[in-house]
Write a protein that holds these residues in place. Sequence first.
Motif, PDB file in Angstrom:
ATOM      1  N   UNK A 118       0.882  -1.166   0.000  1.00  0.00           N
ATOM      2  CA  UNK A 118       0.000   0.000   0.000  1.00  0.00           C
ATOM      3  C   UNK A 118       0.922   1.218   0.000  1.00  0.00           C
ATOM      4  N   UNK A 119       0.605   2.210  -0.835  1.00  0.00           N
ATOM      5  CA  UNK A 119       1.478   3.387  -0.972  1.00  0.00           C
ATOM      6  C   UNK A 119       0.736   4.619  -0.471  1.00  0.00           C
ATOM      7  N   UNK A 120       1.279   5.228   0.588  1.00  0.00           N
ATOM      8  CA  UNK A 120       0.691   6.436   1.171  1.00  0.00           C
ATOM      9  C   UNK A 120       1.668   7.583   0.943  1.00  0.00           C
ATOM     10  N   UNK A 121       1.200   8.660   0.332  1.00  0.00           N
ATOM     11  CA  UNK A 121       2.078   9.768  -0.052  1.00  0.00           C
ATOM     12  C   UNK A 121       1.717  11.033   0.710  1.00  0.00           C
ATOM     13  N   UNK A 122       2.694  11.579   1.408  1.00  0.00           N
ATOM     14  CA  UNK A 122       2.514  12.826   2.162  1.00  0.00           C
ATOM     15  C   UNK A 122       3.455  13.867   1.539  1.00  0.00           C
ATOM     16  N   UNK A 123       2.994  14.472   0.450  1.00  0.00           N
ATOM     17  CA  UNK A 123       3.844  15.356  -0.356  1.00  0.00           C
ATOM     18  C   UNK A 123       3.141  16.678  -0.643  1.00  0.00           C
ATOM     19  N   UNK A 124       2.731  17.394   0.394  1.00  0.00           N
ATOM     20  CA  UNK A 124       1.925  18.601   0.167  1.00  0.00           C
ATOM     21  C   UNK A 124       2.585  19.651  -0.703  1.00  0.00           C
ATOM     22  N   UNK A 125       3.864  19.928  -0.487  1.00  0.00           N
ATOM     23  CA  UNK A 125       4.514  21.003  -1.241  1.00  0.00           C
ATOM     24  C   UNK A 125       4.611  20.665  -2.719  1.00  0.00           C
ATOM     25  N   UNK A 126       4.683  19.372  -3.048  1.00  0.00           N
ATOM     26  CA  UNK A 126       4.744  18.951  -4.450  1.00  0.00           C
ATOM     27  C   UNK A 126       3.358  18.945  -5.081  1.00  0.00           C
ATOM     28  N   UNK A 127       2.358  18.523  -4.301  1.00  0.00           N
ATOM     29  CA  UNK A 127       0.987  18.477  -4.823  1.00  0.00           C
ATOM     30  C   UNK A 127       0.455  19.871  -5.139  1.00  0.00           C
ATOM     31  N   UNK A 128       1.010  20.882  -4.451  1.00  0.00           N
ATOM     32  CA  UNK A 128       0.483  22.235  -4.582  1.00  0.00           C
ATOM     33  C   UNK A 128       0.998  22.966  -5.818  1.00  0.00           C
ATOM     34  N   UNK A 129       1.770  22.294  -6.672  1.00  0.00           N
ATOM     35  CA  UNK A 129       2.264  22.951  -7.887  1.00  0.00           C
ATOM     36  C   UNK A 129       2.187  21.966  -9.052  1.00  0.00           C
ATOM     37  N   UNK A 130       2.379  22.506 -10.235  1.00  0.00           N
ATOM     38  CA  UNK A 130       2.343  21.694 -11.457  1.00  0.00           C
ATOM     39  C   UNK A 130       3.751  21.209 -11.820  1.00  0.00           C
ATOM     40  N   UNK A 131       3.814  20.107 -12.540  1.00  0.00           N
ATOM     41  CA  UNK A 131       5.063  19.718 -13.192  1.00  0.00           C
ATOM     42  C   UNK A 131       6.055  18.936 -12.358  1.00  0.00           C
ATOM     43  N   UNK A 132       5.631  18.367 -11.222  1.00  0.00           N
ATOM     44  CA  UNK A 132       6.562  17.625 -10.375  1.00  0.00           C
ATOM     45  C   UNK A 132       6.769  16.209 -10.905  1.00  0.00           C
ATOM     46  N   UNK A 133       8.030  15.855 -11.167  1.00  0.00           N
ATOM     47  CA  UNK A 133       8.328  14.490 -11.605  1.00  0.00           C
ATOM     48  C   UNK A 133       8.111  13.499 -10.462  1.00  0.00           C
TER      49      UNK A 133
END
Length: 326
Positions: A118-133
């Motif tokens: 199961x994959x849980x992602x806590x990446x708020x700063x990345x989710x808040x912008x476009x274009x993150x690899x």
Amino acid sequence: MISKDDIFNIKTHAEFEALALDVFRFQFENNRVYRSFCDLLYKHPSDIKCLTEIPFLPIQFFKTREVLSSLNKVEKIFTSSGTTGSTTSKHFVTDLSIYEESYLKGFQHFYGNIEDYAVLALLPSYLEREGSSLIYMVDDLIQKSDHPESGFYLNNLQDLTETLKSLEAQNQKTLLIGVSFALLDLVEQFQFSLKHTIVMETGGMKGRRKEIIRQELHDRLKKGFGVNQIHSEYGMTELLSQAYSKGSGIFECPPWMKIITRDTEDALTLLQQNKTGGINIIDLTNMNSCAFIATQDLGKTSENGQFEIIGRFDNSDIRGCNLMAL
């Protein structure tokens, strides 16, 4: 013609070196930015006989130029986060299938089948912008895991906590991947004792908290999550591959990626193992952009190919390299 199969079937250092030289020759002929850089250094394929003679392009070129070795249509532009007002890096990707194969095979190499997690992602700063690899990769890992509890969490730490504890109760193998400041936020509000979860930080406070040394970060996270080790992912916008650490900040590359260190005062001089220097990366999956990149990270390598990241250069430009004005 270099193929994906050539890259992902590398087994030995000799195979890696032979393919790296092929990629260098291809990019010298087909990448205008890299060709101009090599010309300034008076480096021609006829002069390059081994891996350590290949020139490394300063990573800042991704901020000011289209670094491309392919004439194919650009399928995706990945962008770096950058601070307000700063110039962001852009990685023009002409074949997303190479990136997808790279991160899936890379994960498999280090952790096994993504479908087991199961994959849980806590990446708020990345989710808040476009274009993150990184978001592109993690979103696909979430889909490929095919677990009903897999997903992204923005600020809903209570929900994430309940999901983590529920998965633990089911003895479910879980990957919690998060940016450092968000993982600290989580363990400051909730306490865990995780036995079936890999906690993986992707680095960086992203301006949300004061930067702290890795040892202190990992000590706080280990205590908060009740785990013996904190894993780490090392990747960047300008790459299509990731290195992973299973603890203590000691990273390993997949077979198609290699780290070399350079002298901090003379960018063209490479260092022996166990000496701190600038991090140079060979990422052969970057065959359609540039596979040879001089980063702004500081670190050191060991004899077995492992490496550590120690910090970053103090100033914004890489010292010892005055070849930026193409």
